[in-house]
Scaffold this motif. Structure first.
Motif, PDB file in Angstrom:
ATOM      1  N   LEU A   1      44.337  -8.441 -20.082  1.00 17.49           N
ATOM      2  CA  LEU A   1      42.911  -8.174 -20.058  1.00 17.49           C
ATOM      3  C   LEU A   1      42.657  -7.117 -18.999  1.00 17.49           C
TER       4      LEU A   1
ATOM      5  N   GLU B   1      39.745  -5.195 -17.022  1.00 16.08           N
ATOM      6  CA  GLU B   1      38.322  -5.183 -16.693  1.00 16.08           C
ATOM      7  C   GLU B   1      37.945  -3.855 -16.048  1.00 16.08           C
TER       8      GLU B   1
ATOM      9  N   CYS C   1      35.639  -5.744 -20.621  1.00 12.09           N
ATOM     10  CA  CYS C   1      36.943  -6.389 -20.584  1.00 12.09           C
ATOM     11  C   CYS C   1      37.595  -6.200 -21.945  1.00 12.09           C
TER      12      CYS C   1
ATOM     13  N   ALA D   1      40.923  -6.694 -24.340  1.00 15.42           N
ATOM     14  CA  ALA D   1      42.183  -7.427 -24.551  1.00 15.42           C
ATOM     15  C   ALA D   1      43.174  -6.500 -25.237  1.00 15.42           C
TER      16      ALA D   1
ATOM     17  N   MET E   1      35.652 -15.582 -25.278  1.00 14.51           N
ATOM     18  CA  MET E   1      35.886 -14.781 -24.078  1.00 14.51           C
ATOM     19  C   MET E   1      34.777 -15.103 -23.105  1.00 14.51           C
TER      20      MET E   1
ATOM     21  N   ASN F   1      38.239  -5.598 -29.567  1.00 13.96           N
ATOM     22  CA  ASN F   1      38.700  -6.750 -28.776  1.00 13.96           C
ATOM     23  C   ASN F   1      38.148  -6.677 -27.356  1.00 13.96           C
ATOM     24  N   THR F   2      36.890  -6.357 -27.248  1.00 20.19           N
ATOM     25  CA  THR F   2      36.274  -6.114 -25.948  1.00 20.19           C
ATOM     26  C   THR F   2      35.017  -6.957 -25.791  1.00 20.19           C
TER      27      THR F   2
ATOM     28  N   CYS G   1      37.362 -11.734 -16.143  1.00 17.37           N
ATOM     29  CA  CYS G   1      37.284 -11.946 -17.579  1.00 17.37           C
ATOM     30  C   CYS G   1      38.373 -12.929 -17.976  1.00 17.37           C
TER      31      CYS G   1
ATOM     32  N   VAL H   1      40.086 -15.333 -21.497  1.00 15.50           N
ATOM     33  CA  VAL H   1      40.172 -15.586 -22.932  1.00 15.50           C
ATOM     34  C   VAL H   1      40.655 -17.011 -23.169  1.00 15.50           C
TER      35      VAL H   1
ATOM     36  N   GLY I   1      41.972 -11.882 -16.486  1.00 15.01           N
ATOM     37  CA  GLY I   1      42.085 -10.529 -15.998  1.00 15.01           C
ATOM     38  C   GLY I   1      42.309 -10.505 -14.499  1.00 15.01           C
TER      39      GLY I   1
END
Length: 119
Positions: free
Chosen positions: A4, A6, A22, A24, A34, A77-78, A96, A98, A110
């Motif tokens: 991740l 950020e 953030c 991924a 997330m 994927n953000t 961040c 997940v 992250g």
């Protein structure tokens, strides 16, 4: 391996805005949610906001309601955290995280980004 990344932290004045991002790294990542967390000096890490990856339901800590908005870009994927009307007490390292499919909790984190709000 999922990473991740950020970005968007910085030093601002009270009342200003910041947008955290953030991303991924894995395109094959299957996520449940997330989220954003923060940790101020000498304090425990606390939940700020989260978003369900499927459906987009959002959740906020009381301290964030009305000022912060979380959103996601599925194709990238953000996840984003728009922070408005920032206060000195928002000063913290923002993380961040997940929750992957199959995990009971957030299991990928992250490195954190510093947000400092000057009075």
């Amino acid at each position: 391996q999922v990473q991740l990344v950020e970005s968007g932290g910085g030093l601002v004045q009270a009342g200003d805005s910041l947008r955290l991002s953030c991303a991924a790294s894995s395109r094959t990542l299957s996520m449940v949610a997330m989220g954003w967390f923060r940790q101020a000096p000498d304090k425990e890490r606390e939940f700020v906001s989260s978003i369900r990856w499927s459906g987009g339901s959002t959740y906020y800590a009381d301290s964030a309601k009305g000022r912060f908005t979380i959103s996601r870009d599925i194709r990238k994927n953000t996840v984003y955290l728009q922070m408005n009307s920032l206060k000195p007490e928002d000063t913290a390292v923002y993380y961040c995280a997940v929750q992957r499919v199959g995990a009971n909790n957030y299991d990928v984190w992250g490195q954190g980004t510093q947000v400092t709000v000057a009075s």
